[in-house]
Design an enzyme around this catalytic site. Structure first.
Site, PDB file in Angstrom:
ATOM      1  N   LYS A  61      33.020 -44.640  -5.634  1.00 37.08           N
ATOM      2  CA  LYS A  61      33.759 -43.934  -6.683  1.00 37.08           C
ATOM      3  C   LYS A  61      34.466 -44.954  -7.576  1.00 37.08           C
ATOM      4  CE  LYS A  61      37.239 -40.199  -7.009  1.00 37.08           C
ATOM      5  NZ  LYS A  61      38.131 -39.325  -6.215  1.00 37.08           N
ATOM      6  N   SER A 136      37.636 -34.473  -7.436  1.00 30.05           N
ATOM      7  CA  SER A 136      37.320 -35.480  -8.425  1.00 30.05           C
ATOM      8  C   SER A 136      36.167 -36.402  -8.040  1.00 30.05           C
ATOM      9  CB  SER A 136      38.561 -36.335  -8.701  1.00 30.05           C
ATOM     10  OG  SER A 136      38.931 -37.064  -7.532  1.00 30.05           O
ATOM     11  N   SER A 160      39.615 -33.700  -3.155  1.00 31.11           N
ATOM     12  CA  SER A 160      38.685 -34.466  -3.993  1.00 31.11           C
ATOM     13  C   SER A 160      37.464 -35.012  -3.274  1.00 31.11           C
ATOM     14  CB  SER A 160      39.412 -35.613  -4.704  1.00 31.11           C
ATOM     15  OG  SER A 160      40.047 -35.118  -5.861  1.00 31.11           O
TER      16      SER A 160
END
Lengths: 457, 396
Positions: A61, A136, A160
């Site tokens: 990420k 996210s 997330s």
């Protein structure tokens, strides 16, 4: 050789037995990224063409600092930022033979639950590209689901990891707060943030956790508790007393509830006992979480003041600005007691609530998200979209306990569901064990393989 | 390269320095404070170019130490709190450019806050000098004022004589790098603020900088309203809990004021020399070592004089020092004969003055002391001369 759909550990085995080389594996996934990423936008910094170190690719990420690869947290504020140091998670991956296979898209600064607040365009859900992958860590979840990478690293403040993993039909693990170092992860809600793996299988999740967990001298909030052998825990399955909190089911769509109930029956058949328990309604966790997280966000983003990093504050998106304003407000003189302090007290109640529950049961089971993946654009209709989508993830995040989501099938609209298992602090072994038993019994109803028919080699 | 933590780079996290925490407790104990059994760090938010994170890690409502005092010249000054925080970067201005040096940012810094109980610049100076000596004794900092490892920031306000309440404003003065300048800055502020008040104007609450070349203070930043720092507990650093055993184990050495008292009471050294001997720990330790080796308390005042007046340098070994010390003592002993004859000569030459002394004008003695000293070409201790003269005059 057929690589498509092999788990991370299966690929590792192929590599150990010299049936495949790092170069071949890298080129295989690189080809898939080139083929599908333009539709999915899972990667915002695609993998490099050549591997220079490590054996096994892991997508990371974009809020994890990586030397040599841009780290923007999907915000234009850090558009061209290259960190001079690796996040501890990245360092641990590298020292255990993995390498960073590109940087995945996310909601800017991890603010959101759809990956749509990214300044680099939304990631699309591989199941239906008119839908959001969740967020996210949407890029990480989508990249694993569509097999653009064999595993990915995500981070969770509240939902997330779990929510996008559920929306994309993958396995997502949020470890106990303090189990995995936050050093080098662009901070969102510092008292909540937890890095964790998004994978195809529970075993992969256990394996990657064992590589990234542990005390870090650079993160004062990491635990000195030794890291158990998570893989071994999977080899000696146990029977558990599972708690079912009704309040979590009340919030979810009918279809979701039905699927989870079917999953519960599977677990009962496997010999686990199930008990209805009472937990504080998750809706209260929304307020607690929102107040504390916004306060921390407003503080954590104050370093991007336009003096360093090259890009000024006009590069902040709407969501970040809203969060900064709300957080600044709740910390202001005269409001601190009414908001932040009160929320801290309520947080203590949520922690107590779980502690009490864990005296009765070993594990708690609930839907991961109240609904399946929403259409792109939906998020704009709700000012607290993320909080609503993550309602069932927030209590565990507020309490800092570990939780894992696994696929439990799909809806009539052909979209996957997730079931989450929450455990006691630092008892990742049990949540991994139970979800692994569920996986062996159901093979997640074959949903991974089904999706990959849409994404052939 | 400056480390990611000091620069507050994305993702960097602070880790508290155990030694710094221990040393803060040490300072707290030396200043007679209560050590809080639980203490935590907080974020203090404000914008300034030398603050890379937009907040400073400091301590708000649970500082390491509280409610102490430091006694200087018989007056107890209250210590409100002793807390640990991180230093900021350093700004320097060159022409049109402002430069930020981040090398010291993130370095542990202890802030000591006193009660508003100082009534003059002399008190402020004496207090700070004593505090400076203590910090050096504790060996927690070199406390170098020039290099900024100890910074002095007096807050000054003026009230009418007889008024008991504190004024509702205060002026903080920064950029002071010597005790002398602190005194000057405080004096300047008292004069400036008194001038304003006598004209009926209340001085503005603000931060002023001291200009040592002009000897004045200059307005830097006006605090029209109390700034809202939006303090909240630092989530990156878990709260600290100290056991009584741990607090007790933090050792504080004998402090300068304790030494002054000991030198006077136990060794019979006069207050002035005792004070001067103890300003630097090194000097005090040397004095004590030599005194122990000589093992003669009658020589302690003399030894103190020799060290304080730098008659013999204390750079070498104690043995070398003692050798030189004994030599000077011997020389003085042979002088007694010379003194005897000098006294006789003087008294014989001033018969008239001897008579007036005997008639009761005892202050004539000082005249004789002067004359004898002249005769001795200054090679005598005036006190001894006086004693010997008195003996002779009583006999006559």
């Amino acid at each position: 050789m057929k690589i498509l759909g092999n788990s991370y550990l299966e690929l590792l085995e192929l590599m150990k037995t010299k049936q495949i080389s790092t170069k071949e594996l890298h080129e295989y996934f690189l080809k898939r990224v080139k083929k599908f990423n333009k539709d999915l936008n899972a990667f915002i910094t695609p993998p490099e063409d050549v591997v220079t170190e490590g054996d096994m690719p892991v997508a990371v990420k974009d809020n994890f600092n990586t030397t040599g690869l841009r780290t923007s947290a999907s915000s234009k504020v850090l558009d061209d930022y290259i960190s001079p140091y690796d996040a501890t998670v990245v360092k641990n991956l590298k020292t255990s033979g993995s390498y960073v296979f590109g940087k995945t898209n996310m909601d800017a600064w991890a603010h959101g639950s759809s990956t749509e607040t990214s300044d680099y365009g939304p990631t699309k859900n591989p199941w239906d590209t008119s839908r959001a992958p969740g967020g996210s860590s949407g890029g990480s979840a989508a990249s694993v689901a569509a097999y653009l990478a064999p595993a990915a690293i995500g981070s969770e403040t509240a939902g997330s990891i779990r929510q996008p993993a559920a929306w994309c039909g993958t396995v997502g693990l949020k470890p106990t707060y303090g189990r995995v170092s936050r050093y080098g992860v662009v901070a969102m809600g510092s008292s909540f943030d937890c890095p964790g793996p998004i994978t195809l299988t529970v075993e992969d999740s256990a394996y990657i956790l064992s590589k990234i967990a542990g005390k870090d001298e650079y993160d004062a909030t990491t635990s000195t508790k030794s890291v158990p052998d998570y893989i071994r825990a999977l080899k000696s399955p146990k029977k558990y007393k599972i708690g079912i909190p009704q309040s979590y089911f009340d919030t979810a769509d009918k279809e979701v509830v039905e699927k989870i109930n079917e999953a519960v029956k599977v677990l009962e058949k496997l010999g686990h006992s199930v008990k209805k328990i009472k937990l504080i309604d998750p809706k209260y966790a929304i307020s607690v979480y929102t107040i504390l997280q916004r306060a921390e966000v407003s503080s954590n983003l104050s370093r991007y003041d336009g003096i360093r990093y090259g890009n000024d504050r006009s590069n902040f998106g709407e969501e970040a600005k809203r969060r900064i304003m709300l957080g600044t407000y709740t910390l202001s003189h005269g409001y601190y007691d009414a908001y932040y302090k009160k929320a801290q007290r309520a947080r203590a109640l949520v922690i107590d609530d779980f502690e009490k529950a864990f005296k009765e049961v070993d594990l708690i089971l609930a839907p991961t998200a109240p609904n399946t993946a929403l259409k792109l654009g939906e998020f704009e209709k709700y000012p607290f979209f993320g909080e609503l989508m993550d309602i069932l993830n927030e209590p565990a995040a507020v309490a800092g306990i570990p939780a894992i989501t696994v696929p439990v099938g799909k809806s009539k609209e052909n979209l996957p569901f997730g079931m989450q298992v929450m455990g006691k602090q630092f008892d990742e072994e049990s949540i991994l064990d139970l979800s692994h038993q569920f996986e062996r019994e159901t093979e997640f109803f074959g949903i991974t393989k089904e999706l990959l028919k849409k994404y052939p080699d | 390269m400056v480390c990611p933590v000091c620069l507050g780079l994305p993702g960097a996290l602070p880790v508290p320095n155990k030694k710094a925490v221990e040393w803060t407790i040490k300072i707290g104990k030396a200043l007679n404070c209560k050590i809080n059994p639980s203490s935590k760090f907080d974020r203090k938010h404000y914008f300034y170019p030398d603050l890379p994170k937009g907040y400073q890690i400091s301590q708000y409502d649970e500082p390491v130490a509280v409610n102490g005092y430091l006694e200087v010249n018989g007056k107890k000054h209250g210590i409100t709190r002793v807390h640990l925080e991180e230093d900021t970067g350093k700004l320097t201005h060159e022409g049109k450019d402002s430069l930020v040096d981040f090398n010291r940012s993130g370095v542990p810094l202890v802030e000591i806050v006193t009660e508003p109980d100082f009534q003059s610049s002399e008190e402020v100076k004496a207090f700070l000098e004593e505090l400076h000596a203590i910090v050096k004794y504790l060996d927690v900092s070199d406390a170098n004022l020039e290099e900024g490892s100890m910074r002095l920031e007096p807050n000054i306000s003026v009230r009418a004589e007889g008024e008991k309440k504190l004024p509702d404003y205060k002026v903080e003065v920064k950029n002071i790098n010597s005790f002398r300048y602190v005194k000057k800055a405080v004096d300047f502020e008292i004069k400036r603020q008194s001038g304003l008040l006598s004209k009926g104007t209340k001085p503005v609450q603000e931060t002023r900088g001291y200009d040592e070349n002009k000897g004045i203070t200059v307005s830097q930043r006006t605090k029209e309203e109390a700034q809202d720092y939006r303090y909240f507990p630092e989530p990156d650093i878990p709260p600290m809990n100290f056991t009584q055993t741990y607090i007790q184990a933090v050792a504080v050495p004998e402090l300068p004021s304790q030494k002054v008292e000991k030198y006077q009471k136990e060794y019979g050294v006069r207050e002035n020399e005792a004070f001067l001997l103890t300003r630097e720990q090194e000097t005090a330790v040397f004095f004590e070592k030599v005194l122990l080796m000589i093992n003669d308390k009658n020589k302690s005042q003399k030894l103190a004089n020799v060290i304080v007046n730098k008659k013999i340098k204390i750079g070498g070994t104690a043995e070398e020092f003692i050798k030189k010390f004994e030599e000077t003592s011997k020389e003085k002993e042979t002088d007694t004969q010379a003194l005897e004859s000098a006294i006789v000569t003087t008294l014989n030459a001033h018969k008239q003055e001897v008579d007036s002394y005997k008639a009761g004008k005892e202050n004539v003695i000082m005249f004789f002391v002067g004359q004898v000293m002249k005769e001795m070409k200054g090679n005598a201790d005036p006190q001894t001369v006086k004693t010997e003269l008195e003996k002779k005059l009583k006999k006559k």
